[in-house]
Design a protein around this motif. Structure first.
Motif, PDB file in Angstrom:
ATOM      1  N   ALA A  20       0.756  -1.223   0.165  1.00 52.46           N
ATOM      2  CA  ALA A  20      -0.089  -0.093  -0.084  1.00 52.46           C
ATOM      3  C   ALA A  20       0.921   1.340  -0.052  1.00 52.46           C
ATOM      4  O   ALA A  20       0.515   2.196  -0.764  1.00 52.46           O
ATOM      5  CB  ALA A  20      -0.813   0.089   1.233  1.00 52.46           C
ATOM      6  N   VAL A  21       2.076   1.385   0.775  1.00 54.17           N
ATOM      7  CA  VAL A  21       2.712   2.500   0.816  1.00 54.17           C
ATOM      8  C   VAL A  21       3.529   2.678  -0.579  1.00 54.17           C
ATOM      9  O   VAL A  21       3.747   3.851  -0.939  1.00 54.17           O
ATOM     10  CB  VAL A  21       3.727   2.219   1.978  1.00 54.17           C
ATOM     11  N   ARG A  22       4.108   1.410  -0.799  1.00 54.58           N
ATOM     12  CA  ARG A  22       4.822   1.532  -2.374  1.00 54.58           C
ATOM     13  C   ARG A  22       3.805   2.227  -3.350  1.00 54.58           C
ATOM     14  O   ARG A  22       4.052   2.940  -4.212  1.00 54.58           O
ATOM     15  CB  ARG A  22       5.107   0.166  -2.807  1.00 54.58           C
ATOM     16  N   ALA A  61      -0.686   9.042   0.947  1.00 48.70           N
ATOM     17  CA  ALA A  61      -2.176   8.552   1.205  1.00 48.70           C
ATOM     18  C   ALA A  61      -2.220   7.490   2.212  1.00 48.70           C
ATOM     19  O   ALA A  61      -2.782   7.439   3.101  1.00 48.70           O
ATOM     20  CB  ALA A  61      -2.959   8.381   0.070  1.00 48.70           C
ATOM     21  N   ALA A  62      -1.400   6.686   1.882  1.00 47.05           N
ATOM     22  CA  ALA A  62      -1.234   5.197   2.546  1.00 47.05           C
ATOM     23  C   ALA A  62      -0.898   5.430   4.226  1.00 47.05           C
ATOM     24  O   ALA A  62      -1.220   5.077   5.183  1.00 47.05           O
ATOM     25  CB  ALA A  62      -0.577   4.197   2.037  1.00 47.05           C
ATOM     26  N   LEU A  63       0.213   6.430   4.402  1.00 44.79           N
ATOM     27  CA  LEU A  63       0.829   6.705   5.447  1.00 44.79           C
ATOM     28  C   LEU A  63      -0.389   7.416   6.527  1.00 44.79           C
ATOM     29  O   LEU A  63      -0.203   7.284   7.736  1.00 44.79           O
ATOM     30  CB  LEU A  63       2.009   7.555   5.415  1.00 44.79           C
ATOM     31  N   LEU A  64      -1.142   8.300   5.718  1.00 45.27           N
ATOM     32  CA  LEU A  64      -2.058   9.053   6.466  1.00 45.27           C
ATOM     33  C   LEU A  64      -3.047   8.101   6.990  1.00 45.27           C
ATOM     34  O   LEU A  64      -3.794   8.338   8.079  1.00 45.27           O
ATOM     35  CB  LEU A  64      -2.520  10.164   5.749  1.00 45.27           C
ATOM     36  N   ARG A  65      -3.322   7.244   6.076  1.00 44.99           N
ATOM     37  CA  ARG A  65      -4.501   6.261   6.570  1.00 44.99           C
ATOM     38  C   ARG A  65      -3.994   5.258   7.567  1.00 44.99           C
ATOM     39  O   ARG A  65      -4.971   5.049   8.409  1.00 44.99           O
ATOM     40  CB  ARG A  65      -4.939   5.452   5.230  1.00 44.99           C
ATOM     41  N   PHE A  66      -2.893   4.730   7.391  1.00 49.80           N
ATOM     42  CA  PHE A  66      -2.486   3.982   8.523  1.00 49.80           C
ATOM     43  C   PHE A  66      -1.983   4.616   9.916  1.00 49.80           C
ATOM     44  O   PHE A  66      -2.249   3.962  11.010  1.00 49.80           O
ATOM     45  CB  PHE A  66      -1.074   3.377   8.129  1.00 49.80           C
ATOM     46  N   ALA A  67      -1.884   5.958   9.735  1.00 52.48           N
ATOM     47  CA  ALA A  67      -1.757   6.683  11.023  1.00 52.48           C
ATOM     48  C   ALA A  67      -2.955   6.749  11.679  1.00 52.48           C
ATOM     49  O   ALA A  67      -3.186   6.764  13.124  1.00 52.48           O
ATOM     50  CB  ALA A  67      -1.154   8.134  10.634  1.00 52.48           C
ATOM     51  N   ALA A  83       5.502  -1.063  10.135  1.00 51.75           N
ATOM     52  CA  ALA A  83       5.652  -1.376   8.679  1.00 51.75           C
ATOM     53  C   ALA A  83       5.629  -0.363   7.996  1.00 51.75           C
ATOM     54  O   ALA A  83       6.375  -0.425   6.723  1.00 51.75           O
ATOM     55  CB  ALA A  83       5.023  -2.795   8.285  1.00 51.75           C
ATOM     56  N   GLN A  84       4.660   0.440   8.053  1.00 49.17           N
ATOM     57  CA  GLN A  84       4.531   1.681   6.934  1.00 49.17           C
ATOM     58  C   GLN A  84       5.741   2.575   7.163  1.00 49.17           C
ATOM     59  O   GLN A  84       5.989   3.071   5.957  1.00 49.17           O
ATOM     60  CB  GLN A  84       3.203   2.106   7.366  1.00 49.17           C
ATOM     61  N   GLY A  85       6.240   2.750   8.045  1.00 46.97           N
ATOM     62  CA  GLY A  85       7.197   3.630   8.205  1.00 46.97           C
ATOM     63  C   GLY A  85       8.621   3.123   7.628  1.00 46.97           C
ATOM     64  O   GLY A  85       9.155   3.755   6.942  1.00 46.97           O
ATOM     65  N   VAL A  86       8.807   1.661   7.726  1.00 41.21           N
ATOM     66  CA  VAL A  86      10.008   1.181   7.188  1.00 41.21           C
ATOM     67  C   VAL A  86       9.889   1.209   5.655  1.00 41.21           C
ATOM     68  O   VAL A  86      10.731   1.621   4.865  1.00 41.21           O
ATOM     69  CB  VAL A  86      10.197  -0.185   7.576  1.00 41.21           C
ATOM     70  N   ALA A  87       8.757   0.950   5.276  1.00 42.10           N
ATOM     71  CA  ALA A  87       8.401   0.937   3.878  1.00 42.10           C
ATOM     72  C   ALA A  87       8.452   2.490   3.236  1.00 42.10           C
ATOM     73  O   ALA A  87       8.876   2.348   2.066  1.00 42.10           O
ATOM     74  CB  ALA A  87       6.809   0.599   3.486  1.00 42.10           C
ATOM     75  N   ALA A  88       7.990   3.298   3.942  1.00 45.41           N
ATOM     76  CA  ALA A  88       8.215   4.799   3.417  1.00 45.41           C
ATOM     77  C   ALA A  88       9.606   5.136   3.096  1.00 45.41           C
ATOM     78  O   ALA A  88       9.867   5.673   2.148  1.00 45.41           O
ATOM     79  CB  ALA A  88       7.690   5.749   4.376  1.00 45.41           C
TER      80      ALA A  88
END
Length: 449
Positions: free
Chosen positions: A50-52, A57-63, A202-207
């Motif tokens: 999702a982050v990729r 948008a994915a980071l904000l949604r996961f936050a 996981a989203q931060g690592v992907a970012a």
């Protein structure tokens, strides 16, 4: 005695392991949370994808989903005003403690930093050495899910600055208000980093592995994290250097009969209060230390913040913590080396006398005046340490983790000829005719032009 039992505790008994009659330690006794990342890998993979594909948008949604952010106006990067406000929110005594810790950590890592370049004459006329340079970009991961950790900010940011990383950044989960922890902001600015992004897990690592519209792609990520972070690092290890394997906290308190068991229990609590996925053991051959420790734990817990006491109880009454009774100090040391703990605190009469027998530990703290708490905050050595048994082969986070080496060599005209003859023989034996031609008489002829 084989009938040592624990006193009744709220909700459960402290886990007790009597290994005196065992030849080998049970694998379950050596296991940690990150040993089985199966439950996290699939979920981490979908978050990464999702982050990729969606970026910010994915980071904000996961936050909103994972960090329970309630504001709709959260920005992904901390502003200069956020840093300014943080200095007004953090108590002066805490700011001073951060300053003292930064000074110690900086001085330690400056002493650790290698010279930029060295060369040595290996053969007459042939020089070789290393050139050490900082990595261009590193993301420092500062966890937040079970608390705020400006200490981790210090441990990850200071060596980055000392090493000279061109673009060191910090990523950290936001609070429910969409803001970065104030202590983390203070520690970051005092350490020399002002680029902080609000994304964890996981989203931060992907970012930082892929980069988004706001978060820059980095070459490496360092810092401890949850099993979700560990899983993401493994999945993305071909996209970003995952650094020291630093997962949930773990410790061993190694004690003999010279220490009060209540003191050993006091220090046993330190890493067990990090979270329910931590691991912590008191290892001793003294039945009296076992008794004193077990009797004192409820009293220690009753004086703690309830949430942290609950974490500690969960760990010490669960499968990855408690008390281990050995037949003698030799077996206790064997257990330490088999377990390879992140933190090892040695509470024995002559701690320096057994230091040479400790082969596997991320950090070794000697004596009753060197508790894990001091190691985590104030002593200077890095407190980001290998977990999950990785201390058998890995080392604490250091200035070296923010640097890379290039080998450098220089051969004079006088030094070339004898080495060329040997290299020519090697090349022919290994079947590399091109290698051989490069050091054949043809080179001497071409050098005349």
């Amino acid at each position: 005695m084989n009938d040592v039992s624990t006193p009744e505790l709220p909700a459960a008994r402290v886990t007790f392991h009597d290994v005196r009659d065992l030849v080998e330690f049970p694998p379950a006794l050596l296991a940690r949370t990150e040993a089985d990342l199966g439950p996290f890998m699939d979920g981490a993979a979908s978050i990464i994808e999702a982050v990729r594909t969606e970026g910010d948008a994915a980071l904000l949604r996961f936050a909103r989903q994972f960090d329970r952010v309630t504001t709709e106006t959260m920005t992904l990067r901390a502003s200069p005003e956020d840093f300014d406000r943080a200095f007004k929110r953090v108590p002066p005594d805490v700011i001073r403690a951060i300053e003292v810790a930064i000074d110690a950590v900086r001085r330690f890592h400056e002493a650790q930093k290698p010279e930029e370049m060295w060369m040595k004459e290996i053969h007459p006329g042939a020089w070789a050495g290393d050139r050490v340079l900082p990595i261009d970009s590193v993301a420092c991961y500062v966890p937040r899910g079970k608390g705020a950790f400006p200490s981790v900010t210090i441990m990850t940011a200071v060596p980055a600055v000392v090493a000279g990383v061109r673009r060191p950044i910090i990523i950290t989960p936001p609070g429910a208000d969409g803001e970065v922890d104030a202590g983390t902001l203070v520690a970051a600015r005092l350490a020399g980093i002002t680029e902080i992004y609000k994304c964890g897990g996981a989203q931060g690592v992907a970012a930082v592995a892929f980069g988004t519209e706001t978060v820059p792609r980095c070459l490496k990520i360092v810092g401890p994290g949850s099993p979700w972070v560990v899983a993401a690092k493994r999945l993305l290890s071909t996209r970003i250097d995952p650094g020291v394997p630093a997962g949930p906290s773990e410790s061993i308190i190694l004690a003999d009969d010279s220490v009060n068991g209540a003191l050993a229990a006091l220090d046993l609590i330190v890493e067990s209060e990090h979270g329910p996925d931590s691991s912590a053991y008191l290892v001793t051959s003294s039945e009296e230390v076992v008794r004193q420790a077990l009797e004192s734990l409820p009293g220690h817990w009753s004086e703690m913040e309830p949430g942290r006491a609950a974490f500690s109880r969960t760990v010490l009454t669960g499968p990855r913590g408690g008390v281990v009774l050995t037949r003698d100090l030799d077996q206790a040391i064997d257990f330490v080396n088999a377990y390879a703990p992140e933190h090892l605190e040695i509470l024995v009469k002559e701690p320096l006398g057994i230091l040479g027998r400790i082969r596997n530990a991320g950090e070794v703290l000697l004596g009753p005046h060197t508790p894990v708490t001091l190691g985590n905050y104030m002593l200077g050595p890095n407190a980001v340490l290998p977990t999950g048994g990785a201390a058998r082969t890995a080392s604490p986070l250091s200035v070296f983790d923010y640097m890379k080496r290039s080998s450098v060599a220089y051969v004079t005209a006088a030094g070339y000829a004898p080495l060329a003859r040997h290299a020519h023989a090697f090349a022919l034996y290994e079947g590399f005719s091109g290698h051989a031609r490069a050091v054949s008489p043809m080179r001497d002829q071409l050098l005349l032009f």
